[in-house]
Design an enzyme around this catalytic site. Structure first.
Site, PDB file in Angstrom:
ATOM      1  N   GLU A 135     -59.249   4.075 -58.509  1.00  0.00           N
ATOM      2  CA  GLU A 135     -60.496   4.804 -58.311  1.00  0.00           C
ATOM      3  C   GLU A 135     -61.682   4.104 -58.947  1.00  0.00           C
ATOM      4  O   GLU A 135     -61.517   3.251 -59.833  1.00  0.00           O
ATOM      5  CB  GLU A 135     -60.347   6.219 -58.864  1.00  0.00           C
ATOM      6  CG  GLU A 135     -59.810   6.250 -60.274  1.00  0.00           C
ATOM      7  CD  GLU A 135     -59.369   7.646 -60.699  1.00  0.00           C
ATOM      8  OE1 GLU A 135     -58.500   8.221 -60.013  1.00  0.00           O
ATOM      9  OE2 GLU A 135     -59.878   8.141 -61.695  1.00  0.00           O
TER      10      GLU A 135
ATOM     11  N   CYS B 115     -68.430   2.177 -62.125  1.00  0.00           N
ATOM     12  CA  CYS B 115     -67.347   1.978 -63.083  1.00  0.00           C
ATOM     13  C   CYS B 115     -66.104   1.602 -62.280  1.00  0.00           C
ATOM     14  O   CYS B 115     -65.617   2.403 -61.473  1.00  0.00           O
ATOM     15  CB  CYS B 115     -67.133   3.278 -63.849  1.00  0.00           C
ATOM     16  SG  CYS B 115     -65.701   3.261 -64.915  1.00  0.00           S
TER      17      CYS B 115
ATOM     18  N   CYS C  65     -51.927   1.712 -66.515  1.00  0.00           N
ATOM     19  CA  CYS C  65     -52.324   1.051 -67.761  1.00  0.00           C
ATOM     20  C   CYS C  65     -51.174   1.154 -68.751  1.00  0.00           C
ATOM     21  O   CYS C  65     -50.509   2.177 -68.824  1.00  0.00           O
ATOM     22  CB  CYS C  65     -53.564   1.734 -68.335  1.00  0.00           C
ATOM     23  SG  CYS C  65     -54.196   0.955 -69.844  1.00  0.00           S
TER      24      CYS C  65
ATOM     25  N   CYS D 268     -52.988   5.037 -74.704  1.00  0.00           N
ATOM     26  CA  CYS D 268     -53.853   5.847 -75.571  1.00  0.00           C
ATOM     27  C   CYS D 268     -53.532   7.326 -75.322  1.00  0.00           C
ATOM     28  O   CYS D 268     -53.427   7.749 -74.171  1.00  0.00           O
ATOM     29  CB  CYS D 268     -55.330   5.561 -75.291  1.00  0.00           C
ATOM     30  SG  CYS D 268     -55.783   3.850 -75.617  1.00  0.00           S
TER      31      CYS D 268
ATOM     32  N   CYS E  39     -55.732   9.668 -73.018  1.00  0.00           N
ATOM     33  CA  CYS E  39     -56.212   9.115 -71.751  1.00  0.00           C
ATOM     34  C   CYS E  39     -55.269   9.400 -70.595  1.00  0.00           C
ATOM     35  O   CYS E  39     -54.064   9.152 -70.685  1.00  0.00           O
ATOM     36  CB  CYS E  39     -56.418   7.612 -71.893  1.00  0.00           C
ATOM     37  SG  CYS E  39     -57.023   6.833 -70.391  1.00  0.00           S
TER      38      CYS E  39
ATOM     39  N   CYS F 242     -61.429   9.088 -66.304  1.00  0.00           N
ATOM     40  CA  CYS F 242     -60.568   8.053 -65.751  1.00  0.00           C
ATOM     41  C   CYS F 242     -59.188   8.547 -65.396  1.00  0.00           C
ATOM     42  O   CYS F 242     -58.549   9.209 -66.161  1.00  0.00           O
ATOM     43  CB  CYS F 242     -60.267   6.999 -66.692  1.00  0.00           C
ATOM     44  SG  CYS F 242     -60.874   6.268 -67.949  1.00  0.00           S
TER      45      CYS F 242
END
Ligand code: SAH
Length: 343
Positions: free
Chosen positions: A91, A104, A111, A115, A118, A332
């Site tokens: 995205e 962005c 990922c 974290c 997140c 995100c």
């Protein structure tokens, strides 16, 4: 073997390729203008090239695009979900600032940084994005809006420095003055702190901005939120950032996401001020975007203000990030996570 995509070539790489075919250098500029100024969708539309060259290009280089799968729109933001040639999703978010349009972009499918707060980290990394898949996020949004994008932040899904080579190539492509011509000072790369890559980055002749996701002023708290801190603890990261500032003479951005009763006390503000004292850095306080799967809560507006005032009083440059897109799943990874659940 899969053919390489035309939007994956830097200007220099395309030039080398054309020279290897016996073409003159001016062809590179012509093709580049077709791609990034006229935005054609096939080699056949490049009417000032010979049929022979067009055929060679068609046989060796692909012209595939990502596809906009869904788009959510609000007055300040648009959020785009793209499907990739292999069926994965990523995205990008468009932010409509008063000073221009900013996109962005995502850098990876998923990922691995993990974290805790997140959403992107919940879906492990499947693969790096190729440079063309990052370039095309911008191209397709420009096409959708029929407007030029002024600035780019690499803060979407993924850790850009965990896909370092493709990110650098992407920056070179969008920065090239004959193409999209997005100025280096209008490009920001955000990292959770991969020290060896920050060191490599500081030696590049690119005036790109660097943002660091710090989010905590001491090792204990930072390691509990961001596993990467165990590999590169604060002392090492801060020494590297000081070296970066000295070498590049550029100011860095420190991102600090405000998590209720986790990192938003004035004691944390005090530690943060000490950590950053005398550094050419400014702090961007990010109101946390709550997500349904993660238990962290956003700090109150009042607490963010107190934290901000405290840093100001200590002489730290600080801003509070305007909240973009919390009403359209623009934190995100949220849109992609939803899509994943639908499948
Ligand atoms: N991996 C890179 C870039 C992607 S994350 C990095 O860590 O910097 C971009 C920024 O958004 C990071 O500062 C990240 O910590 C922050 N972020 C992640 N989830 C968030 C959320 N739900 N609300 C607000 N900021 C978030």
């Amino acid at each position: 073997m899969r053919m390489r995509n035309i939007f994956d070539y830097t200007y220099e790489e395309l030039n080398d390729y054309l020279i290897s075919l016996g073409e003159k250098s001016f062809r590179t500029k012509q093709i580049w203008q077709w791609l990034y100024i006229h935005k054609v969708k096939s080699f056949d539309e490049m009417t000032n090239l010979s049929k022979e060259l067009i055929n060679k290009l068609k046989n060796n280089i692909s012209f595939d695009y990502l596809v906009i799968k869904t788009k959510q729109e609000s007055n300040l933001t648009n959020k785009y979900l793209f499907s990739l040639p292999d069926g994965n999703y990523i995205e990008a978010v468009l932010m409509k600032h008063d000073y221009g349009l900013s996109v962005c972009v995502s850098s990876e499918v998923g990922c691995n940084m993990g974290c805790k707060f997140c959403e992107s980290g919940r879906l492990k990394k499947i693969r790096n994005l190729e440079s063309f898949e990052i370039v095309e996020q911008i191209m397709l949004i420009e096409e959708d809006l029929k407007q030029r994008i002024d600035s780019v932040v690499v803060m979407g899904i993924g850790e850009p420095f965990d896909n370092y080579d493709n990110i650098i190539k992407f920056i070179k492509i969008i920065n090239n003055p004959f193409g999209l011509a997005i100025g280096a000072r209008h490009i920001t790369v955000s990292t959770c702190g991969l020290v060896p890559k920050i060191k490599e980055f500081m030696n590049l002749p690119l005036q790109v901005n660097l943002a660091i996701s710090l989010h905590a002023p001491n090792d204990e708290l930072r390691s509990s939120l961001m596993p990467i801190n165990k590999a590169y603890p604060l002392a090492e990261l801060m020494a590297c950032l000081k070296e970066y500032i000295q070498k590049t003479n550029r100011r860095i951005t420190i991102e600090y996401v405000m998590l209720k009763e986790v990192n938003d006390s004035l004691e944390c503000a005090d530690k943060l001020a000490n950590l950053l004292k005398g550094m050419n850095a400014y702090v961007n306080l990010i109101p946390y975007n709550e997500t349904s799967h993660i238990e962290f809560l956003k700090s109150s507006k009042n607490q963010i203000r107190l934290f901000y005032d405290y840093l100001k009083k200590k002489g730290i440059n600080v801003t509070i990030r305007k909240e973009f897109g919390s009403n359209i799943d623009a934190a995100c990874g949220q849109l992609r996570a939803k899509e994943g659940e639908l499948k």
